[in-house]
Design a protein around this motif. Sequence first.
Motif, PDB file in Angstrom:
ATOM      1  N   UNK A 164       0.953  -1.151   0.088  1.00 55.32           N
ATOM      2  CA  UNK A 164       0.050   0.035  -0.032  1.00 55.32           C
ATOM      3  C   UNK A 164       0.906   1.434   0.095  1.00 55.32           C
ATOM      4  N   UNK A 165       1.988   1.176   0.685  1.00 53.21           N
ATOM      5  CA  UNK A 165       2.736   2.292   0.975  1.00 53.21           C
ATOM      6  C   UNK A 165       3.389   2.892  -0.220  1.00 53.21           C
ATOM      7  N   UNK A 166       3.773   1.953  -1.160  1.00 49.35           N
ATOM      8  CA  UNK A 166       4.472   2.379  -2.354  1.00 49.35           C
ATOM      9  C   UNK A 166       3.297   2.672  -3.306  1.00 49.35           C
ATOM     10  N   UNK A 167       2.138   1.902  -3.314  1.00 52.28           N
ATOM     11  CA  UNK A 167       1.207   2.194  -4.288  1.00 52.28           C
ATOM     12  C   UNK A 167       0.576   3.544  -4.312  1.00 52.28           C
ATOM     13  N   UNK A 168       0.637   4.254  -2.968  1.00 56.06           N
ATOM     14  CA  UNK A 168       0.032   5.505  -2.587  1.00 56.06           C
ATOM     15  C   UNK A 168       1.369   6.620  -2.391  1.00 56.06           C
ATOM     16  N   UNK A 169       2.547   6.268  -2.969  1.00 57.60           N
ATOM     17  CA  UNK A 169       3.394   6.929  -2.788  1.00 57.60           C
ATOM     18  C   UNK A 169       3.617   7.768  -1.370  1.00 57.60           C
ATOM     19  N   UNK A 170       3.711   6.905  -0.296  1.00 58.78           N
ATOM     20  CA  UNK A 170       4.044   7.606   0.901  1.00 58.78           C
ATOM     21  C   UNK A 170       5.313   7.546   1.148  1.00 58.78           C
ATOM     22  N   UNK A 171       5.921   8.847   0.593  1.00 60.73           N
ATOM     23  CA  UNK A 171       7.362   9.130   0.668  1.00 60.73           C
ATOM     24  C   UNK A 171       7.695   9.986   1.669  1.00 60.73           C
ATOM     25  N   UNK A 172       6.907  10.077   2.693  1.00 58.40           N
ATOM     26  CA  UNK A 172       7.135  10.781   4.092  1.00 58.40           C
ATOM     27  C   UNK A 172       7.380   9.970   5.329  1.00 58.40           C
ATOM     28  N   UNK A 197      15.953  -9.728   2.075  1.00 56.79           N
ATOM     29  CA  UNK A 197      14.891  -8.370   2.605  1.00 56.79           C
ATOM     30  C   UNK A 197      15.067  -7.334   1.673  1.00 56.79           C
ATOM     31  N   UNK A 198      16.041  -7.022   1.275  1.00 55.77           N
ATOM     32  CA  UNK A 198      16.329  -5.935   0.364  1.00 55.77           C
ATOM     33  C   UNK A 198      15.629  -6.167  -0.936  1.00 55.77           C
ATOM     34  N   UNK A 199      15.992  -7.192  -1.510  1.00 61.94           N
ATOM     35  CA  UNK A 199      15.295  -7.308  -2.723  1.00 61.94           C
ATOM     36  C   UNK A 199      13.909  -7.321  -2.584  1.00 61.94           C
ATOM     37  N   UNK A 200      13.516  -7.920  -1.522  1.00 63.93           N
ATOM     38  CA  UNK A 200      11.989  -7.988  -1.304  1.00 63.93           C
ATOM     39  C   UNK A 200      11.128  -6.482  -1.211  1.00 63.93           C
ATOM     40  N   UNK A 201      11.856  -5.766  -0.172  1.00 64.69           N
ATOM     41  CA  UNK A 201      11.318  -4.195  -0.147  1.00 64.69           C
ATOM     42  C   UNK A 201      11.483  -3.644  -1.612  1.00 64.69           C
ATOM     43  N   UNK A 202      12.542  -3.759  -2.177  1.00 64.25           N
ATOM     44  CA  UNK A 202      12.764  -3.202  -3.495  1.00 64.25           C
ATOM     45  C   UNK A 202      11.763  -3.606  -4.593  1.00 64.25           C
ATOM     46  N   UNK A 203      11.280  -4.757  -4.576  1.00 61.79           N
ATOM     47  CA  UNK A 203      10.435  -5.519  -5.307  1.00 61.79           C
ATOM     48  C   UNK A 203       8.770  -4.663  -5.250  1.00 61.79           C
ATOM     49  N   UNK A 204       8.886  -4.276  -4.145  1.00 62.71           N
ATOM     50  CA  UNK A 204       7.539  -3.659  -3.681  1.00 62.71           C
ATOM     51  C   UNK A 204       7.793  -2.274  -3.821  1.00 62.71           C
ATOM     52  N   UNK A 205       8.825  -1.857  -4.680  1.00 70.61           N
ATOM     53  CA  UNK A 205       9.167  -0.436  -5.106  1.00 70.61           C
ATOM     54  C   UNK A 205       9.325   0.616  -3.843  1.00 70.61           C
TER      55      UNK A 205
END
Length: 282
Positions: A164-172, A197-205
């Motif tokens: 959700x955070x990446x989809x909604x661009x929660x960049x703060x 874990x790093x690759x997983x978070x990156x895969x979720x943008x």
Amino acid sequence: MKSNVQQLNDFSTQVRRDILRMVHAVNSGHPGGSLGCTEFLTALYQEIMHRNEGFDMDGKNEDLFFLSNGHISPVFYSVLARSGYFPISELSTFRKLNSRLQGHPTTHEGLPGVRMASGSLGQGLSVAIGAAHAKKLNNDSHLVYSLHGDGELQEGQNWEAIMYASAKKIDNLIATIDYNGQQIDGSTDEVLTLGNLKAKFEAFDWEVLEIKAGNSIEAILDGMAQAKAKTGKGKPVCVLLHTVMGHGVDFMMHTHAWHGKAPNDEQLARGLEQNPETLGDY
């Protein structure tokens, strides 16, 4: 102004003393993860976050912090008290009947500094995302920080929130993972491996940074400055903080054995000897 690293290290040493004494006094609590996150929470509250005087739950025009892995409440309470949120003497009430300092933080007691009840794992990221969303709606440019255990990421709700955070661009938002490789029943690899874990978070943008020396004040200050520089660019930020469970007490380090176990009298004395009093015991 350049940070006074020695002052922050002295603060951390005193917090470790608090943790040991609090858990020992009631023969209950979670010293391992608390000790491992001492430098991080010290740096966060003493140097990194913009905090207003006093405390209110709205948290407008200041940075916010949410502790998701609430079992490390000893370090959280100590840092809050020594950062001025409530009297340091109140640390002596930890886990006692009618205390505001319960084993896992709660909000119904009105303890200053505590913005969410935590301890049932996996929920803090969702709360932090909601708070970050609110700041955007209120045109509040301040940041939201959160802390999570690596074993906690075995909870499924985290991955809904991460998506959700990446989809909604929660960049703060800067979500930090206490990456110590240990949980209550053993290593995370043994219980339920987290893989890359790093690759997983990156895969979720997500934007992902690593702090390899997660118990070094200097490394934390540098790494979190880099993380802050990544905010506001369309992606949420994840920091993988490589810590040592039980850091600062030699016989508690590199093992899950002290995840939720209190030291006896002799062990307390050994731990305190390794962490001499710097700011005054409660």
